[in-house]
Scaffold this motif. Structure first.
Motif, PDB file in Angstrom:
ATOM      1  N   ILE A  18       2.171  -2.643  -5.844  1.00 30.13           N
ATOM      2  CA  ILE A  18       1.578  -3.325  -4.634  1.00 30.13           C
ATOM      3  C   ILE A  18       0.863  -4.203  -4.368  1.00 30.13           C
ATOM      4  CG2 ILE A  18       0.380  -0.895  -4.372  1.00 30.13           C
ATOM      5  CD1 ILE A  18      -1.220  -1.888  -5.766  1.00 30.13           C
ATOM      6  N   GLY A  19       1.914  -5.335  -4.796  1.00 24.56           N
ATOM      7  CA  GLY A  19       1.299  -6.507  -5.158  1.00 24.56           C
ATOM      8  C   GLY A  19       2.069  -7.469  -3.636  1.00 24.56           C
ATOM      9  N   ASP A  20       2.744  -7.143  -3.314  1.00 23.03           N
ATOM     10  CA  ASP A  20       3.168  -7.705  -2.465  1.00 23.03           C
ATOM     11  C   ASP A  20       2.748  -7.585  -0.852  1.00 23.03           C
ATOM     12  OD1 ASP A  20       4.659  -5.054  -2.648  1.00 23.03           O
ATOM     13  OD2 ASP A  20       5.862  -5.362  -0.479  1.00 23.03           O
ATOM     14  N   LYS A  21       1.476  -6.616  -1.158  1.00 20.34           N
ATOM     15  CA  LYS A  21       0.851  -5.897  -0.071  1.00 20.34           C
ATOM     16  C   LYS A  21      -0.574  -6.600  -0.249  1.00 20.34           C
ATOM     17  CE  LYS A  21       3.004  -1.655   0.928  1.00 20.34           C
ATOM     18  NZ  LYS A  21       4.433  -1.492  -0.562  1.00 20.34           N
ATOM     19  N   ILE A  22      -0.767  -6.280  -1.278  1.00 21.49           N
ATOM     20  CA  ILE A  22      -2.350  -6.793  -1.607  1.00 21.49           C
ATOM     21  C   ILE A  22      -2.213  -8.814  -1.943  1.00 21.49           C
ATOM     22  CG2 ILE A  22      -4.322  -6.739  -3.225  1.00 21.49           C
ATOM     23  CD1 ILE A  22      -3.491  -3.782  -3.649  1.00 21.49           C
TER      24      ILE A  22
END
Length: 70
Positions: A18-22
């Motif tokens: 979920i790094g690209d969303k956060i």
């Protein structure tokens, strides 16, 4: 140091999933690149399922030659 390893593993998994969303900017892009690289690595571990050679090619050629000679 051993007790911190599970936290590093969890942080890495969260970064990849979920790094690209956060995360903002370049960190989000690097998360996507890491996920893509891991996906490609996992897909390349297994063969595509297509044989490199045709095991029945010789037999098929012989059958075609036999039918031509008739």
């Amino acid at each position: 140091m051993k007790r911190y390893i599970p936290f590093f593993i969890i942080a890495f998994i969260l970064f990849v999933t979920i790094g690209d969303k956060i995360l903002p900017g370049e960190l989000g892009k690097s998360s996507i690149q890491t996920r893509t690289a891991l996906n490609n690595f996992a897909l390349n571990l297994f063969p595509t399922g297509k044989p490199k050679t045709n095991p029945y090619e010789r037999t098929e050629n012989e059958l075609q030659e036999l039918e031509k000679s008739r």
